[in-house]
Write an enzyme that holds these catalytic residues in place. Structure first.
Site, PDB file in Angstrom:
ATOM      1  N   GLY A 179       0.824  -1.208   0.000  1.00 19.60           N
ATOM      2  CA  GLY A 179       0.000   0.000   0.000  1.00 19.60           C
ATOM      3  C   GLY A 179       0.857   1.257   0.000  1.00 19.60           C
ATOM      4  CG  ASP A 180       0.558   3.776   2.379  1.00 21.39           C
ATOM      5  OD1 ASP A 180      -0.565   4.269   2.252  1.00 21.39           O
ATOM      6  OD2 ASP A 180       0.922   3.124   3.371  1.00 21.39           O
TER       7      ASP A 180
ATOM      8  CE  LYS B 188      -3.179   1.679  -3.928  1.00 20.82           C
ATOM      9  NZ  LYS B 188      -2.139   1.647  -2.912  1.00 20.82           N
TER      10      LYS B 188
ATOM     11  CB  ALA C 295      -7.664   3.459   0.915  1.00 20.11           C
ATOM     12  N   GLY C 296      -5.849   5.805   2.035  1.00 20.05           N
ATOM     13  CA  GLY C 296      -5.665   7.252   2.007  1.00 20.05           C
ATOM     14  C   GLY C 296      -4.931   7.592   0.727  1.00 20.05           C
ATOM     15  CG  HIS C 297      -5.997   6.586  -2.633  1.00 16.67           C
ATOM     16  ND1 HIS C 297      -7.027   5.918  -3.206  1.00 16.67           N
ATOM     17  CD2 HIS C 297      -5.169   5.635  -2.155  1.00 16.67           C
ATOM     18  CE1 HIS C 297      -6.837   4.603  -3.091  1.00 16.67           C
ATOM     19  NE2 HIS C 297      -5.719   4.419  -2.452  1.00 16.67           N
TER      20      HIS C 297
ATOM     21  CD  GLN D  97      -6.698  -1.188   1.488  1.00 18.92           C
ATOM     22  OE1 GLN D  97      -7.473  -1.845   0.829  1.00 18.92           O
ATOM     23  NE2 GLN D  97      -7.038  -0.024   1.979  1.00 18.92           N
TER      24      GLN D  97
ATOM     25  NE  ARG E   7       2.416   5.773   4.439  1.00 19.04           N
ATOM     26  CZ  ARG E   7       2.124   6.741   3.564  1.00 19.04           C
ATOM     27  NH1 ARG E   7       3.067   7.246   2.798  1.00 19.04           N
ATOM     28  NH2 ARG E   7       0.896   7.195   3.452  1.00 19.04           N
TER      29      ARG E   7
ATOM     30  CG  LEU F 298      13.891   7.479  -9.642  1.00 21.59           C
ATOM     31  CD1 LEU F 298      14.309   6.084  -9.170  1.00 21.59           C
ATOM     32  CD2 LEU F 298      13.990   7.563 -11.165  1.00 21.59           C
TER      33      LEU F 298
ATOM     34  CB  SER G  18       5.925   9.284 -10.237  1.00 20.97           C
ATOM     35  OG  SER G  18       5.691  10.354  -9.377  1.00 20.97           O
TER      36      SER G  18
HETATM   37  P1  IMP Z   1      -7.091  -2.858   8.024  1.00 18.64           P
HETATM   38  O1  IMP Z   1      -7.232  -2.815   6.533  1.00 18.64           O
HETATM   39  O2  IMP Z   1      -7.461  -1.577   8.704  1.00 18.64           O
HETATM   40  O3  IMP Z   1      -7.784  -4.053   8.609  1.00 18.64           O
HETATM   41  O4  IMP Z   1      -5.539  -3.076   8.359  1.00 18.64           O
HETATM   42  C1  IMP Z   1      -4.854  -4.278   8.029  1.00 18.64           C
HETATM   43  C2  IMP Z   1      -3.432  -3.962   7.578  1.00 18.64           C
HETATM   44  O5  IMP Z   1      -3.471  -3.286   6.331  1.00 18.64           O
HETATM   45  C3  IMP Z   1      -2.639  -3.057   8.528  1.00 18.64           C
HETATM   46  O6  IMP Z   1      -1.280  -3.432   8.470  1.00 18.64           O
HETATM   47  C4  IMP Z   1      -2.813  -1.689   7.917  1.00 18.64           C
HETATM   48  O7  IMP Z   1      -1.774  -0.807   8.272  1.00 18.64           O
HETATM   49  C5  IMP Z   1      -2.776  -2.040   6.444  1.00 18.64           C
HETATM   50  N1  IMP Z   1      -3.474  -1.076   5.592  1.00 18.64           N
HETATM   51  C6  IMP Z   1      -4.806  -0.939   5.437  1.00 18.64           C
HETATM   52  N2  IMP Z   1      -5.073   0.035   4.555  1.00 18.64           N
HETATM   53  C7  IMP Z   1      -3.903   0.505   4.131  1.00 18.64           C
HETATM   54  C8  IMP Z   1      -3.529   1.504   3.170  1.00 18.64           C
HETATM   55  O8  IMP Z   1      -4.352   2.117   2.509  1.00 18.64           O
HETATM   56  N3  IMP Z   1      -2.196   1.706   3.012  1.00 18.64           N
HETATM   57  C9  IMP Z   1      -1.268   0.985   3.684  1.00 18.64           C
HETATM   58  N4  IMP Z   1      -1.561   0.042   4.573  1.00 18.64           N
HETATM   59  C10 IMP Z   1      -2.872  -0.199   4.790  1.00 18.64           C
END
Ligand code: IMP
Length: 415
Positions: A12-13, A16, A39-41, A213, A294, A321, A404
């Protein structure tokens, strides 16, 4: 016509949202297929920052239809905050649609997520605390409340009674019914009860499937149990959208030039030292959703090859990069060494509990020691940056199509 899926190729992160934003320019329908407000975009356009959790960043383009598919989980209060913020920034949401089949995150799911983590103690997953796991658990065990149920008082009443008895809730039925009618009010302008017509209408148009993710957090293929509860892999796009596999032409994996992870779980190339701190500071590696720092590490070629396989990736986009601009040396993991027997492994070891036995095997690349954030073409990149990208491409064994070099839409090199 090229229909594309955007998939995170790491934990994730990966950036995207920026790639989705670029691809959205040529799409007619943008579909988010899994996950929820975990998610956080972040998208930066002309220096202005927009943050998304659930709504596809394609909403920034006027006239694009954005669809939250059946595979997502939705917490109406968080959704309300997100739409309010976007409206305040002048973004129109008239083309936003929600599948009535999507799962609703109820207040007790969020409480349960927190309680489960607390109970697990040192074995916790490190979830985002947004109720994701419990919402999907209810869905899979056939107890979940779907968006459509919010509009059907009889069904809702039965499901709420069921939740009260299963979770031994202190909240009363009428309080939860009241909450759900608030939810129905929040969602009603967006719920697409004619979703079948919508999907049919867009069948001959350009589709963009947006994953959240990443592959290594996939419930089936990730570092189980340190994963999320949905399928971010390319295959998840079909299940979560309602479109079949033949509707997909390309699956674009997004990967940073290094790796990050939030939450618990194995991470073989993690740098718990000043190099990791340097990556975190230059790359602003703090969670968009939770603000957590992170974990940072070198690029992992074993994860990369695995991701191409199980994620169904056909092309890559490499992000961030430029974070390496001041690194005189960059390491790249090409294999793992099993410290129990000295074996060198190129395939990903799927048992997360055995990762403590593996060490990364690195090759070292010379850095480029210059600012690349204004480079507009591959040729403009310094020699060592080109070499690094070419080496990544060899490892992925699929073409790198985007590099990017900064957060802004403009800071993108197309290959
Ligand atoms: P959950 O999705 O909140 O159940 O978290 C499960 C795992 O996925 C944890 O390690 C979170 O930190 C990770 N996770 C969930 N959503 C994201 C995301 O959007 N980016 C990065 N890690 C995520």
């Amino acid at each position: 016509m090229v229909n594309k899926v955007i998939v995170g190729a790491q934990w994730g992160d990966e950036g995207k949202a920026k790639i989705t934003d670029l691809m959205s320019a040529n799409a007619d329908l943008i579909i988010r297929y899994q996950g929820g407000c975990n998610a956080g975009h972040t998208v930066v356009v002309n220096g202005k920052t927009f943050k998304f959790h659930l709504i596809p960043s394609g909403i920034l383009y006027s006239g694009k239809t954005c669809f939250l598919g059946a595979g997502i989980v939705l917490h109406p209060e968080t959704f309300q905050k997100e739409i309010t913020d976007l409206k305040e920034q002048g973004i129109s949401l008239s083309t936003l649609k929600i599948s009535p089949l999507a799962a609703v995150t109820m207040p007790y799911h969020i409480e349960l997520d927190g309680a489960n983590e607390k109970k697990a103690g040192k074995n916790k997953i490190g979830t985002t605390g947004k109720g994701i796991g419990p919402t999907y658990t209810d869905k899979i065990s056939r107890h979940g409340i779907r968006v459509e149920d919010l509009f059907s008082k009889d069904i809702l009443g039965i499901k709420i009674e069921d939740a009260i008895s299963r979770f031994d809730l202190k909240t009363t039925k009428s309080e939860l019914m009241e909450k759900c009618s608030e939810y129905a009010e929040i969602l009603s302008p967006y719920v697409d009860f004619n979703w079948q017509s919508t999907l049919r209408k867009f069948k001959s148009k350009k589709l963009l499937f947006e994953g959240a993710q990443g592959i290594m957090l996939d419930i089936d293929y990730g570092t189980y149990p340190y994963v999320t509860s949905s399928n971010p892999i390319g295959g998840g796009a079909c299940v979560g959208s309602g479109y079949g596999p033949k509707m997909i032409d390309e699956v674009i994996g997004v990967s940073k030039a290094y790796i990050t992870r939030v939450g618990e779980g194995p991470f073989i190339t993690e740098l718990d030292n000043e190099i990791g701190t340097k990556i975190r500071e230059i790359g602003h590696e703090f969670g968009t959703t939770t603000g957590r720092p992170r974990r940072c590490g070198w690029f992992d070629g074993v994860v990369a090859r695995y991701g191409v396989l199980v994620g169904g990736l056909t092309q890559m986009a490499i992000t961030k990069l430029d974070v390496f601009d001041t690194f005189d040396e960059i390491k790249l993991c090409v294999a793992y060494k099993d410290t129990r027997n000295g074996n060198i492994m190129y395939d990903y070891p799927t048992n997360a509990f055995e990762h403590k036995y593996f060490e990364p095997v690195y090759e070292t690349h010379a850095g480029w020691m210059q600012d690349i954030s204004n480079c507009k073409s591959f040729d403009e990149l310094p020699q060592n940056a080109k070499k690094y990208i070419k080496r990544l491409e060899e490892i992925f064994e699929i073409p790198i199509k985007i590099v990017s070099v900064g957060a802004d839409r403009e800071q993108t090199i197309l290959l």
